[in-house]
Design a protein around this motif. Structure first.
Motif, PDB file in Angstrom:
ATOM      1  N   VAL A 152      42.719   9.171 -29.075  1.00  0.00           N
ATOM      2  CA  VAL A 152      42.630   7.840 -29.683  1.00  0.00           C
ATOM      3  C   VAL A 152      43.960   7.520 -30.354  1.00  0.00           C
ATOM      4  N   VAL A 153      44.606   6.459 -29.896  1.00  0.00           N
ATOM      5  CA  VAL A 153      45.833   5.979 -30.522  1.00  0.00           C
ATOM      6  C   VAL A 153      45.439   4.940 -31.572  1.00  0.00           C
ATOM      7  N   VAL A 154      45.830   5.174 -32.800  1.00  0.00           N
ATOM      8  CA  VAL A 154      45.487   4.259 -33.889  1.00  0.00           C
ATOM      9  C   VAL A 154      46.515   3.132 -33.905  1.00  0.00           C
ATOM     10  N   GLU A 168      33.911  -9.108 -33.714  1.00  0.00           N
ATOM     11  CA  GLU A 168      32.599  -8.728 -34.226  1.00  0.00           C
ATOM     12  C   GLU A 168      32.549  -7.257 -34.607  1.00  0.00           C
ATOM     13  N   GLY A 169      33.250  -6.413 -33.845  1.00  0.00           N
ATOM     14  CA  GLY A 169      33.245  -4.983 -34.139  1.00  0.00           C
ATOM     15  C   GLY A 169      34.179  -4.579 -35.250  1.00  0.00           C
ATOM     16  N   ARG A 170      34.951  -5.515 -35.806  1.00  0.00           N
ATOM     17  CA  ARG A 170      35.922  -5.280 -36.886  1.00  0.00           C
ATOM     18  C   ARG A 170      37.053  -4.355 -36.468  1.00  0.00           C
ATOM     19  N   ALA A 171      36.737  -3.185 -35.932  1.00  0.00           N
ATOM     20  CA  ALA A 171      37.758  -2.203 -35.525  1.00  0.00           C
ATOM     21  C   ALA A 171      37.378  -1.650 -34.153  1.00  0.00           C
ATOM     22  N   PRO A 172      37.533  -2.459 -33.101  1.00  0.00           N
ATOM     23  CA  PRO A 172      37.073  -2.052 -31.768  1.00  0.00           C
ATOM     24  C   PRO A 172      37.979  -0.999 -31.141  1.00  0.00           C
ATOM     25  N   VAL A 173      37.420  -0.251 -30.200  1.00  0.00           N
ATOM     26  CA  VAL A 173      38.187   0.711 -29.413  1.00  0.00           C
ATOM     27  C   VAL A 173      38.354   0.150 -28.008  1.00  0.00           C
ATOM     28  N   THR A 174      39.602  -0.008 -27.570  1.00  0.00           N
ATOM     29  CA  THR A 174      39.913  -0.516 -26.241  1.00  0.00           C
ATOM     30  C   THR A 174      40.283   0.647 -25.321  1.00  0.00           C
ATOM     31  N   ASP A 175      39.658   0.686 -24.159  1.00  0.00           N
ATOM     32  CA  ASP A 175      39.865   1.773 -23.201  1.00  0.00           C
ATOM     33  C   ASP A 175      41.029   1.432 -22.274  1.00  0.00           C
ATOM     34  N   LEU A 176      42.114   2.209 -22.368  1.00  0.00           N
ATOM     35  CA  LEU A 176      43.239   2.041 -21.459  1.00  0.00           C
ATOM     36  C   LEU A 176      43.313   3.192 -20.458  1.00  0.00           C
ATOM     37  N   GLY A 177      42.190   3.766 -20.174  1.00  0.00           N
ATOM     38  CA  GLY A 177      42.148   4.843 -19.192  1.00  0.00           C
ATOM     39  C   GLY A 177      42.497   6.185 -19.790  1.00  0.00           C
ATOM     40  N   LYS A 197      48.813  -4.419 -18.719  1.00  0.00           N
ATOM     41  CA  LYS A 197      48.902  -5.794 -19.224  1.00  0.00           C
ATOM     42  C   LYS A 197      48.370  -5.882 -20.653  1.00  0.00           C
ATOM     43  N   TYR A 198      48.662  -4.837 -21.415  1.00  0.00           N
ATOM     44  CA  TYR A 198      48.234  -4.734 -22.809  1.00  0.00           C
ATOM     45  C   TYR A 198      49.488  -4.676 -23.669  1.00  0.00           C
ATOM     46  N   VAL A 199      49.539  -5.509 -24.725  1.00  0.00           N
ATOM     47  CA  VAL A 199      50.732  -5.599 -25.559  1.00  0.00           C
ATOM     48  C   VAL A 199      50.535  -4.804 -26.846  1.00  0.00           C
ATOM     49  N   LEU A 200      51.344  -3.776 -27.011  1.00  0.00           N
ATOM     50  CA  LEU A 200      51.361  -2.991 -28.238  1.00  0.00           C
ATOM     51  C   LEU A 200      52.372  -3.567 -29.219  1.00  0.00           C
TER      52      LEU A 200
END
Length: 495
Positions: free
Chosen positions: A420-422, A87-96, A392-395
């Motif tokens: 912010v890592v793009v 829904e956010g199209r380009a969301p930002v995920t917080d990895l600390g 547990k996040y796959v880049l």
């Protein structure tokens, strides 16, 4: 707002004209004659809005010859209608310690969708606005993601055809399948014997060949581009820097006005250049960190001021960054120097000798904004393992390059601004390399077995477009040498 060539020998044009032309007549790139300036009230106004609404506000600052209603329609057609799986199209995920801007929720699972779903809408509207009668042929050189995203965006668009050249053996198997199975009556995909720079140089030669363009004109066809040399490809990318900042404000991660950093994996310099434009407009950006793979021509340039493509070319697990000629750097040099004659001279040196060196003043100005580093394949794999172990996040491989360079930057500079890592692609697009990095046994698995194996480890489902490749027909089988690319273009438009 008017647009001019970075090399100074073409007339001013409107944004619609720049988008149709793609490349200026003097082979320079179109740039805005001035950059719009925003204040904090503009940024704060974005916080409660949807991505589409944010895009309309930012794009309206640049596309002043488009009406608000035209921009709204283009944006809704690009990002609506179920094309994106978020829904956010380009969301930002917080990895600390890191914020990850996910730009791969579109139909082809790569960040290029953010621009290449919109460019066809902007170009189709521009053709109507300018009364253009000729057909437009989009020529694209791709190192992987641009090709599929452009094909998907332009398929069956009225008055426009698209032809994509990619380096034979120089893209991932999934990327290749995405392109070779592309449907649409107006599309063509052809492999070039060589690397990406061969394909990109071949496309530039075709654009610059006046006799060949006259031949096309006699057939009612004119050329344009969907690579980031086209302003209509670049301007949509500015939006997601503003959107990411607004999302960080919305979640309380930062306060409005607080400076942040972006680390961007880049080969052709378009993605990170969009961040530069955002910063120049007034977005509170402290540093833009340029992340490269072993083909580290940009790292060397940003550190030393010398650009030299005369070096060994490496095929890596980050094929979208396997590039030695970074076209959009020309725009940065123009904005930093304001000297079109000097930019033209540097580009001539690059074409003739394969290298150029900027003056000390220019290098100093660039270093005020940019920091650069590169990592090799082994460091990239190690980063994927570490991030997975911790979060547990796959880049994907390209995003891992950025993540590791961001870590390197912090270690070296002790800078504690929010980072912010793009993230530029779904890990499923590079499943083999990702699974190898995660030390998962994959012997005997085909591409689709690899997708299923990665799904066992990933919270994100397999993108629908990738899962569907299993049953799709291969439609494009053309191969040519770089010297035969123009002939391939003629064959396509005559069929």
């Amino acid at each position: 707002m008017k647009y001019s060539s970075t090399r100074g020998n073409s007339a001013q044009v409107t944004s619609a004209e720049a988008i149709i032309k793609g490349l200026a007549l003097d082979s320079g790139l179109f740039v805005p004659d001035e950059l719009p300036q925003i204040d904090m009230s503009f940024i704060e106004s974005l916080v409660p809005l949807s991505y589409e609404e944010r895009a309309q506000k930012v794009l309206g600052l640049f596309l002043t010859d488009y009406s608000a209603e035209e921009i709204k329609t283009c944006v809704e057609n690009a990002y609506g209608h179920g094309k994106f799986d978020c829904e956010g199209r380009a969301p930002v995920t917080d990895l600390g310690t890191m914020q990850v801007l996910e730009l791969w929720h579109g139909p082809t699972s790569a960040f290029k969708d953010m621009a290449l779903q919109l460019l066809p809408q902007l170009m189709s509207t521009a053709l109507k606005k300018t009364g253009e009668q000729d057909k437009v042929l989009i020529l694209v050189a791709t190192s992987g993601d641009t090709g599929k995203a452009a094909l998907e965006g332009f398929k069956d668009v009225d008055q426009i055809s698209i032809m994509v050249f990619y380096p034979e053996g120089g893209v991932s198997k999934i990327q290749q399948l995405q392109m070779l199975t592309q449907e649409g009556a107006n599309v063509n995909v052809t492999a070039v014997k060589g690397n990406f720079d061969d394909a990109q140089s071949g496309v530039k030669v075709i654009f610059a060949d006046q006799d060949f363009n006259s031949q096309l004109k006699s057939k009612g066809v004119k050329l344009s581009s969907a690579n980031s040399i086209n302003w209509g490809r670049l301007v949509p990318q500015i939006v997601y820097y503003f959107s990411a900042y607004a999302d960080l404000c919305k979640t309380g991660r930062i306060k409005a006005g607080e400076e942040i950093n972006f680390t961007v994996p880049t080969g052709n310099f378009g993605n990170i250049l969009a961040g530069f434009y955002a910063k120049q407009m007034g977005l509170p950006v402290h540093k833009l960190i340029c992340a490269s793979n072993a083909n580290n021509v940009l790292t060397d340039f940003l550190q030393t001021g010398r650009y030299d493509r005369n070096r060994e070319f490496y095929k890596t697990i980050t094929p979208s960054m396997d590039i030695l000629i970074s076209s959009n750097l020309e725009r940065l040099l123009y904005h930093v120097t304001g000297d079109k004659a000097q930019v033209a001279d540097w580009m001539a040196q690059l074409a003739q000798k394969g290298s150029y060196e900027v003056d000390v003043k220019t290098r100093g100005i660039i270093k005020e904004t940019f920091w650069a580093d590169f990592v090799d394949d082994e460091a990239t794999k190690k980063c994927i393992r570490q991030v997975y172990s911790q979060h547990k996040y796959v880049l994907d491989t390209h995003s891992a390059v950025a993540y590791q360079v961001a870590e390197n930057y912090r270690h070296e500079t002790k800078d504690n601004h929010v980072m912010v890592v793009v993230s530029t692609a779904s890990p499923y697009k590079f499943n083999g390399s990702v699974l190898e990095a995660l030390q998962v046994e994959t012997e005997g698995l085909d591409e689709f077995g690899l997708l299923d194996k990665l799904r066992e480890m990933n919270d994100q489902p397999i993108p629908a477009g990738l899962a569907a490749l299993k049953t799709k027909e291969v439609r494009h089988k053309g191969v040519c040498g770089k010297e035969a690319m123009a002939e391939s273009v003629l064959n396509f438009i005559e069929t």
